[in-house]
Design a protein around this motif. Structure first.
Motif, PDB file in Angstrom:
ATOM      1  N   ARG A 253     -17.151 -11.433 -45.869  1.00  0.00           N
ATOM      2  CA  ARG A 253     -17.549 -11.180 -44.494  1.00  0.00           C
ATOM      3  C   ARG A 253     -17.273 -12.422 -43.645  1.00  0.00           C
ATOM      4  NH1 ARG A 253     -23.686  -9.776 -45.506  1.00  0.00           N
ATOM      5  NH2 ARG A 253     -23.732  -9.648 -43.219  1.00  0.00           N
ATOM      6  N   GLU A 254     -16.772 -12.210 -42.418  1.00  0.00           N
ATOM      7  CA  GLU A 254     -16.512 -13.331 -41.511  1.00  0.00           C
ATOM      8  C   GLU A 254     -17.800 -13.679 -40.767  1.00  0.00           C
ATOM      9  OE1 GLU A 254     -12.907 -13.778 -39.204  1.00  0.00           O
ATOM     10  OE2 GLU A 254     -12.127 -11.931 -40.091  1.00  0.00           O
ATOM     11  N   ILE A 255     -18.255 -14.910 -40.966  1.00  0.00           N
ATOM     12  CA  ILE A 255     -19.493 -15.378 -40.357  1.00  0.00           C
ATOM     13  C   ILE A 255     -19.195 -16.637 -39.544  1.00  0.00           C
ATOM     14  CG2 ILE A 255     -21.860 -16.155 -40.768  1.00  0.00           C
ATOM     15  CD1 ILE A 255     -21.421 -13.300 -41.689  1.00  0.00           C
ATOM     16  N   GLU A 256     -19.722 -16.697 -38.317  1.00  0.00           N
ATOM     17  CA  GLU A 256     -19.545 -17.868 -37.470  1.00  0.00           C
ATOM     18  C   GLU A 256     -20.905 -18.463 -37.129  1.00  0.00           C
ATOM     19  OE1 GLU A 256     -17.262 -16.716 -34.049  1.00  0.00           O
ATOM     20  OE2 GLU A 256     -15.420 -16.458 -35.221  1.00  0.00           O
ATOM     21  N   CYS A 257     -20.909 -19.777 -36.850  1.00  0.00           N
ATOM     22  CA  CYS A 257     -22.148 -20.451 -36.494  1.00  0.00           C
ATOM     23  C   CYS A 257     -21.831 -21.556 -35.494  1.00  0.00           C
ATOM     24  CB  CYS A 257     -22.826 -21.035 -37.743  1.00  0.00           C
ATOM     25  SG  CYS A 257     -24.504 -21.641 -37.470  1.00  0.00           S
ATOM     26  N   GLY A 258     -22.622 -21.659 -34.446  1.00  0.00           N
ATOM     27  CA  GLY A 258     -22.410 -22.695 -33.442  1.00  0.00           C
ATOM     28  C   GLY A 258     -23.253 -23.923 -33.725  1.00  0.00           C
ATOM     29  N   SER A 321     -17.193 -36.023 -38.010  1.00  0.00           N
ATOM     30  CA  SER A 321     -17.659 -36.950 -36.957  1.00  0.00           C
ATOM     31  C   SER A 321     -17.591 -36.313 -35.574  1.00  0.00           C
ATOM     32  CB  SER A 321     -16.856 -38.262 -36.980  1.00  0.00           C
ATOM     33  OG  SER A 321     -17.015 -38.933 -38.207  1.00  0.00           O
ATOM     34  N   CYS A 322     -17.998 -35.053 -35.486  1.00  0.00           N
ATOM     35  CA  CYS A 322     -17.924 -34.330 -34.214  1.00  0.00           C
ATOM     36  C   CYS A 322     -19.044 -34.746 -33.267  1.00  0.00           C
ATOM     37  CB  CYS A 322     -17.987 -32.827 -34.465  1.00  0.00           C
ATOM     38  SG  CYS A 322     -16.565 -32.190 -35.386  1.00  0.00           S
ATOM     39  N   GLU A 323     -18.853 -34.415 -32.002  1.00  0.00           N
ATOM     40  CA  GLU A 323     -19.845 -34.666 -30.960  1.00  0.00           C
ATOM     41  C   GLU A 323     -19.863 -33.473 -30.013  1.00  0.00           C
ATOM     42  OE1 GLU A 323     -19.711 -39.306 -29.904  1.00  0.00           O
ATOM     43  OE2 GLU A 323     -17.711 -38.417 -30.114  1.00  0.00           O
ATOM     44  N   GLY A 324     -21.010 -33.255 -29.398  1.00  0.00           N
ATOM     45  CA  GLY A 324     -21.103 -32.227 -28.372  1.00  0.00           C
ATOM     46  C   GLY A 324     -21.277 -30.838 -28.923  1.00  0.00           C
ATOM     47  N   LEU A 325     -20.187 -30.254 -29.396  1.00  0.00           N
ATOM     48  CA  LEU A 325     -20.219 -28.857 -29.822  1.00  0.00           C
ATOM     49  C   LEU A 325     -19.156 -28.572 -30.865  1.00  0.00           C
ATOM     50  CD1 LEU A 325     -18.485 -26.593 -27.117  1.00  0.00           C
ATOM     51  CD2 LEU A 325     -18.193 -29.068 -27.262  1.00  0.00           C
ATOM     52  N   VAL A 326     -19.410 -27.546 -31.658  1.00  0.00           N
ATOM     53  CA  VAL A 326     -18.464 -27.048 -32.655  1.00  0.00           C
ATOM     54  C   VAL A 326     -18.814 -25.599 -32.941  1.00  0.00           C
ATOM     55  CG1 VAL A 326     -18.212 -27.056 -35.204  1.00  0.00           C
ATOM     56  CG2 VAL A 326     -17.587 -29.073 -33.909  1.00  0.00           C
ATOM     57  N   ARG A 327     -17.789 -24.793 -33.153  1.00  0.00           N
ATOM     58  CA  ARG A 327     -17.996 -23.480 -33.776  1.00  0.00           C
ATOM     59  C   ARG A 327     -17.412 -23.552 -35.172  1.00  0.00           C
ATOM     60  NH1 ARG A 327     -14.296 -19.869 -31.700  1.00  0.00           N
ATOM     61  NH2 ARG A 327     -13.298 -19.831 -33.739  1.00  0.00           N
ATOM     62  N   ALA A 328     -18.237 -23.242 -36.170  1.00  0.00           N
ATOM     63  CA  ALA A 328     -17.798 -23.296 -37.561  1.00  0.00           C
ATOM     64  C   ALA A 328     -17.635 -21.873 -38.082  1.00  0.00           C
ATOM     65  CB  ALA A 328     -18.812 -24.058 -38.402  1.00  0.00           C
ATOM     66  N   ASP A 329     -16.474 -21.601 -38.682  1.00  0.00           N
ATOM     67  CA  ASP A 329     -16.135 -20.253 -39.165  1.00  0.00           C
ATOM     68  C   ASP A 329     -16.120 -20.226 -40.688  1.00  0.00           C
ATOM     69  OD1 ASP A 329     -15.749 -19.865 -36.469  1.00  0.00           O
ATOM     70  OD2 ASP A 329     -13.559 -19.806 -36.579  1.00  0.00           O
ATOM     71  N   PHE A 330     -16.784 -19.221 -41.249  1.00  0.00           N
ATOM     72  CA  PHE A 330     -16.939 -19.111 -42.700  1.00  0.00           C
ATOM     73  C   PHE A 330     -16.566 -17.714 -43.175  1.00  0.00           C
ATOM     74  CE2 PHE A 330     -19.961 -22.258 -41.235  1.00  0.00           C
ATOM     75  CZ  PHE A 330     -19.930 -23.252 -42.190  1.00  0.00           C
TER      76      PHE A 330
END
Length: 384
Positions: A253-258, A321-330
């Motif tokens: 299943r494709e799951i995303e998380c902010g 080493s991210c900053e601010g925002l990211v969308r991570a896809d799993f």
């Protein structure tokens, strides 16, 4: 730097922070960037901030644009262009390269350059190469102007899917099988490069996903069911990037998380699920943006699964080493969560999954935009 620390003149009332929203760009994601800019411009609190919209054309010209978000929407299945809202077809906007001077200047042929005032923070909503990949971030670092989102290294890692996967693996995150074909490999021995992909398919099976290594918005990606479709898929990926990535299909299943940076550090949103689109082979560009295939927010996961994907999303944010925002896809497979990629400047249109996930978490779109601007104002440029 915070809003309260902005330089003030004793003879004048306190001024509002000035936000330059920079959008468009030279990548194949130009149109989606313009759509994103329209949404961000609508959401910025004009009682709190002054706004300067700056568009970068497909040719790379920086243009002063109209502050008219309604003209930056998808119309008749067509994405807008910076040229549609540019105030002039000539000249350009110039950012300062002196860290002690944040004044933006616009010049027109045959005219005296005109100062547009100082910029306190840049909100880049560029997707893909020449904007999301560390190039713009490097320019802003040289200029000494704070900006929303990740720095040079994290932006570059987030754009190059090969090195992103290498970083994740080194931090203990599970990634799916993949193989990379670099430009020099292709130029040196095309037959050997093709055999490398065929051998990969022999080991992991069909279908494969052939994609540009440094692009986004599902542009240039092809799902290949057998060897007959491989040539066209490679050619399509190479239209967008000479370096290509080939991934094995993952069953799951494709799951995303902010992930969003708060005052006390990064936090994860409720996750979302991307169901298989009914009229598309996979979640491609048209499914995302044209036909607006809806995601399921929040994702129907167990409490343990939700906590795990949120933990992994923050781990990925920290690993790069991210900053601010990211969308991570799993992908949620039988063996657990496998991370596919992160986006350091994810789709930010009203229908994009990142703002939808935060809306479901309790952070509405205008607050989300404000938190990103405030996070950028708190940070300094340079090494940190």
């Amino acid at each position: 730097m915070s809003t309260e620390n902005l330089p003030q003149s004793p003879e004048q009332p306190p001024r509002k922070p000035r936000v330059a929203v920079v959008f468009g760009g030279r990548s194949s994601e130009h149109g989606i960037s313009v759509v994103t800019a329209g949404a961000v411009l609508k959401a910025i609190d004009r009682a709190k901030y002054d706004v300067l919209p700056i568009g970068i054309t497909r040719e790379g010209r920086w243009a002063l644009t109209a502050d008219e978000p309604d003209r930056m929407a998808i119309t008749d299945r067509r994405t807008p262009e910076v040229e549609d809202v540019a105030e002039s077809g000539e000249g350009g906007v110039v950012l300062p390269l002196d860290p002690g001077n944040r004044e933006v200047v616009v010049s027109e042929p045959g005219s005296v350059p005109k100062a547009l005032g100082e910029v306190d923070v840049v909100f880049p909503v560029l997707h893909g190469p020449y904007g999301e990949d560390g190039t713009l971030q490097g320019l802003l670092e040289l200029s000494g102007v704070p900006y929303v989102g990740s720095g040079v290294l994290a932006s570059a890692v987030g754009q190059d899917k090969e090195y992103m996967k290498r970083v994740f693996t080194s931090f203990g995150l599970k990634v799916g099988p993949y193989v990379v074909i670099r430009p020099r490999e292709w130029e040196r021995d095309e037959a050997a490069a093709r055999k490398k992909i065929v051998d990969f398919a022999g080991e992991h099976g069909w279908p494969l996903f052939v994609k540009p290594a440094r692009a986004g918005s599902s542009i240039g990606i092809t799902k290949v069911d057998d060897i007959a479709g491989l040539g066209d898929a490679i050619a399509e990926a190479q239209r967008h990037d000479p370096k290509i990535l080939v991934e094995a299909a993952l069953r799951g299943r494709e799951i995303e998380c902010g992930v969003l940076e708060f005052e006390d550090g990064p936090r994860a949103s409720v996750p979302a699920e991307i169901p298989p689109p009914q009229e598309h082979a996979y979640y491609d560009f048209e499914a995302k943006y044209i036909d607006s295939t809806p995601g399921i927010v929040p994702a129907p996961l167990t409490g343990e699964e939700t906590a795990e994907v949120q933990r992994l999303a923050v781990q990925a944010f920290e690993a790069a080493s991210c900053e601010g925002l990211v969308r991570a896809d799993f992908f949620l497979t039988d063996e657990g969560f496998v991370i596919n990629e992160i986006n350091t400047l994810p789709g930010f249109t009203p229908i994009s999954m990142y703002p939808q996930m935060w809306q479901a978490t309790g952070v509405a779109y205008p607050e989300l935009v404000d938190r990103l601007i405030q996070a950028a104002l708190r940070r300094s440029t340079g090494l940190r």
